[in-house]
Enzyme design. Structure first.
Site, PDB file in Angstrom:
ATOM      1  N   HIS A 256     -10.295  23.816  -8.938  1.00  0.00           N
ATOM      2  CA  HIS A 256      -9.444  23.467  -8.010  1.00  0.00           C
ATOM      3  C   HIS A 256      -9.225  21.797  -7.725  1.00  0.00           C
ATOM      4  CE1 HIS A 256      -7.429  23.030  -4.030  1.00  0.00           C
ATOM      5  NE2 HIS A 256      -8.525  21.961  -3.636  1.00  0.00           N
TER       6      HIS A 256
ATOM      7  N   ASP B 276     -13.279   6.143 -24.494  1.00  0.00           N
ATOM      8  CA  ASP B 276     -13.597   4.863 -24.179  1.00  0.00           C
ATOM      9  C   ASP B 276     -14.713   4.127 -25.038  1.00  0.00           C
ATOM     10  OD1 ASP B 276     -16.201   5.619 -23.670  1.00  0.00           O
ATOM     11  OD2 ASP B 276     -16.195   5.648 -21.471  1.00  0.00           O
ATOM     12  N   SER B 277     -14.911   2.846 -24.953  1.00  0.00           N
ATOM     13  CA  SER B 277     -15.529   1.998 -25.890  1.00  0.00           C
ATOM     14  C   SER B 277     -17.083   2.250 -25.876  1.00  0.00           C
ATOM     15  CB  SER B 277     -15.203   0.458 -25.900  1.00  0.00           C
ATOM     16  OG  SER B 277     -16.049   0.040 -24.653  1.00  0.00           O
ATOM     17  N   GLY B 278     -17.665   2.692 -24.829  1.00  0.00           N
ATOM     18  CA  GLY B 278     -19.084   2.735 -24.584  1.00  0.00           C
ATOM     19  C   GLY B 278     -19.347   1.642 -23.754  1.00  0.00           C
ATOM     20  N   GLY B 279     -18.796   0.513 -23.753  1.00  0.00           N
ATOM     21  CA  GLY B 279     -19.167  -0.847 -23.023  1.00  0.00           C
ATOM     22  C   GLY B 279     -19.628  -0.673 -21.524  1.00  0.00           C
ATOM     23  N   PHE B 280     -18.947   0.380 -21.013  1.00  0.00           N
ATOM     24  CA  PHE B 280     -19.316   0.517 -19.516  1.00  0.00           C
ATOM     25  C   PHE B 280     -20.493   1.030 -19.192  1.00  0.00           C
ATOM     26  CE2 PHE B 280     -19.620   2.951 -15.614  1.00  0.00           C
ATOM     27  CZ  PHE B 280     -19.161   2.056 -14.512  1.00  0.00           C
TER      28      PHE B 280
ATOM     29  N   CYS C 273      -3.502  27.433  -7.048  1.00  0.00           N
ATOM     30  CA  CYS C 273      -4.415  27.226  -8.381  1.00  0.00           C
ATOM     31  C   CYS C 273      -4.978  28.508  -8.370  1.00  0.00           C
ATOM     32  CB  CYS C 273      -5.300  26.234  -8.326  1.00  0.00           C
ATOM     33  SG  CYS C 273      -6.765  26.390  -7.159  1.00  0.00           S
TER      34      CYS C 273
ATOM     35  N   CYS D  17      -2.246  25.241  -1.584  1.00  0.00           N
ATOM     36  CA  CYS D  17      -2.665  25.273  -3.109  1.00  0.00           C
ATOM     37  C   CYS D  17      -2.376  26.647  -3.792  1.00  0.00           C
ATOM     38  CB  CYS D  17      -3.980  24.884  -3.621  1.00  0.00           C
ATOM     39  SG  CYS D  17      -4.344  24.743  -5.105  1.00  0.00           S
TER      40      CYS D  17
ATOM     41  N   ASP E  29      -8.281   7.850 -14.713  1.00  0.00           N
ATOM     42  CA  ASP E  29      -9.366   8.681 -14.985  1.00  0.00           C
ATOM     43  C   ASP E  29     -10.402   8.544 -14.083  1.00  0.00           C
ATOM     44  OD1 ASP E  29     -12.143   7.855 -16.574  1.00  0.00           O
ATOM     45  OD2 ASP E  29     -10.460   6.339 -16.435  1.00  0.00           O
TER      46      ASP E  29
ATOM     47  N   CYS F 107      -7.657  29.118  -5.504  1.00  0.00           N
ATOM     48  CA  CYS F 107      -7.156  29.491  -4.111  1.00  0.00           C
ATOM     49  C   CYS F 107      -6.300  30.722  -4.040  1.00  0.00           C
ATOM     50  CB  CYS F 107      -6.130  28.332  -3.618  1.00  0.00           C
ATOM     51  SG  CYS F 107      -7.220  26.752  -3.368  1.00  0.00           S
TER      52      CYS F 107
END
Length: 373
Positions: free
Chosen positions: A335, A93-97, A306, A304, A266, A309
């Site tokens: 998980h 990401d750009s770092g803006g947030f 995974c 599940c 994300d 689990c």
């Protein structure tokens, strides 16, 4: 082009679509959930574990990596892929947030943003050119343009002015983008105002971008407002390029994003709640700290398969979490990431088989958002 999108199937019922994003570090089957590796690591997970659970692409954070350990150091290491031993795609990401949400901002100007580091209070500055320079040093496959993330309560006048500045910043990002092995994504803003969202899309897609993100959502507005703006905005974006809804990670927000035509999403949520003892399961969210799990020798999720689990019980994981053992957070994180990764795989398959809405309704009825297990 560093990134290419291929549409494989579009739902006959809604805007949902399945496709493939090709990058220098491999193909990404979409829709996709992207685990967040803020500081060059997905918290508690090794790259090998991320591959094992099915992660196709992860995120790095420009703001945090700029402050520590520094993008120049990462460049010396051979880029972020080599630095963190991850050979699949990376989006930064750009770092803006983070500049707007974490920092004590001194000044926002046309040139960029002056702010104080949340770490030591030191004065820092990020401009569109600086953001692109940092991301090029990091060597990510996908870079995000530097933009202003506006509070959803901001006035229309402010949002309109911010939108125009974000477009000017995008022009500067495009001009600074010299590494053609990296793709640059533009970010659509406009708050909760549909006419501004429309203008943002129309202007952003004129720029030389290889994908587009919808910014300024999941930042405090209601779910109804988010869905309304998402469904309005996403279909306006080009069909032949990836579409990314930034910062969503609950199952319902993922379903709503895909239904609107989003390819990528994300969120830090699955890893963050795992460290607090919360697990996502096929029947809803489960708080493993609850005393009723003290003698529960069944898996976190009966449906599940995974690693967590298949090998560990609720009682054992509850014990680990309640005595602050790191393994507890690791097992739930594994998980939760597996759960969302495979949920998106199932969503993708439902689109290919043209039964997305039926699958969504089936999942919603079973997950039960109103109750906590």
């Amino acid at each position: 082009m560093a990134v290419k999108y291929t549409l494989e199937k579009k739902s006959s019922e809604c805007e949902a679509r399945a496709g493939v994003i090709s990058t220098p570090h491999g193909d990404i089957k979409t829709p996709v959930f992207m685990p967040v590796g803020t500081k060059a690591t997905v918290k508690t997970m090794t790259p090998e574990e991320l591959k094992d659970l099915g992660a196709q692409i992860i995120l790095g954070n420009t703001y945090h990596l700029f402050l520590r350990p520094g993008d120049e150091l990462i460049k010396k290491a051979g880029g972020l892929h080599k630095f963190m031993n991850w050979d699949r795609p990376i989006l930064t990401d750009s770092g803006g947030f983070q500049v707007f949400s974490l920092s004590n901002i001194n000044k926002i100007t046309e040139e960029g943003v002056e702010f104080k580091s949340h770490i030591d209070g030191s004065s820092q500055f990020i401009s569109p050119e600086k953001s692109i320079s940092i991301q090029q040093n990091l060597g990510s496959d996908i870079m995000m343009a530097f933009d202003e993330c506006v509070d959803p309560s901001a006035t229309k006048e402010y949002v309109a002015q911010s939108l125009e500045m974000t477009l000017r910043w995008l022009d500067r990002c495009v001009a600074s983008h010299t590494n053609k092995n990296q793709a640059l994504f533009g970010i659509v803003q406009g708050g909760l105002f549909k006419d501004l969202r429309k203008r943002s899309v129309e202007e952003t897609i004129k720029r030389d971008c290889q994908g587009f993100a919808i910014g300024g959502l999941s930042v405090g507005e209601t779910k109804e407002e988010m869905i309304d703006i998402l469904r309005f905005t996403t279909p306006l974006l080009p069909e032949d390029k990836p579409r990314y809804n930034m910062g969503v990670g609950t199952p319902d927000y993922l379903f709503e994003s895909v239904e609107a035509g989003i390819d990528m999403a994300d969120c830090v949520l699955p890893t963050r709640i795992a460290r607090n003892g919360a697990a996502m399961t096929s029947e809803g969210q489960l708080n493993i700290r609850n005393s009723k799990f003290k003698e529960d020798f069944t898996p976190l999720d009966h449906e599940c398969d995974c690693y967590t689990c298949k090998n560990y019980t609720r009682a054992y994981i509850r014990h680990l979490v309640n005595v602050n053992e790191i393994l507890g957070a690791r097992l739930i994180t594994y998980h939760n990431l597996y759960f969302l990764t495979h949920l998106m795989d199932e969503i993708r398959q439902s689109i290919i088989e043209d039964r997305f809405l039926a699958f969504k309704n089936e999942f919603y009825n079973k997950y039960g958002y109103t109750k906590e297990k």
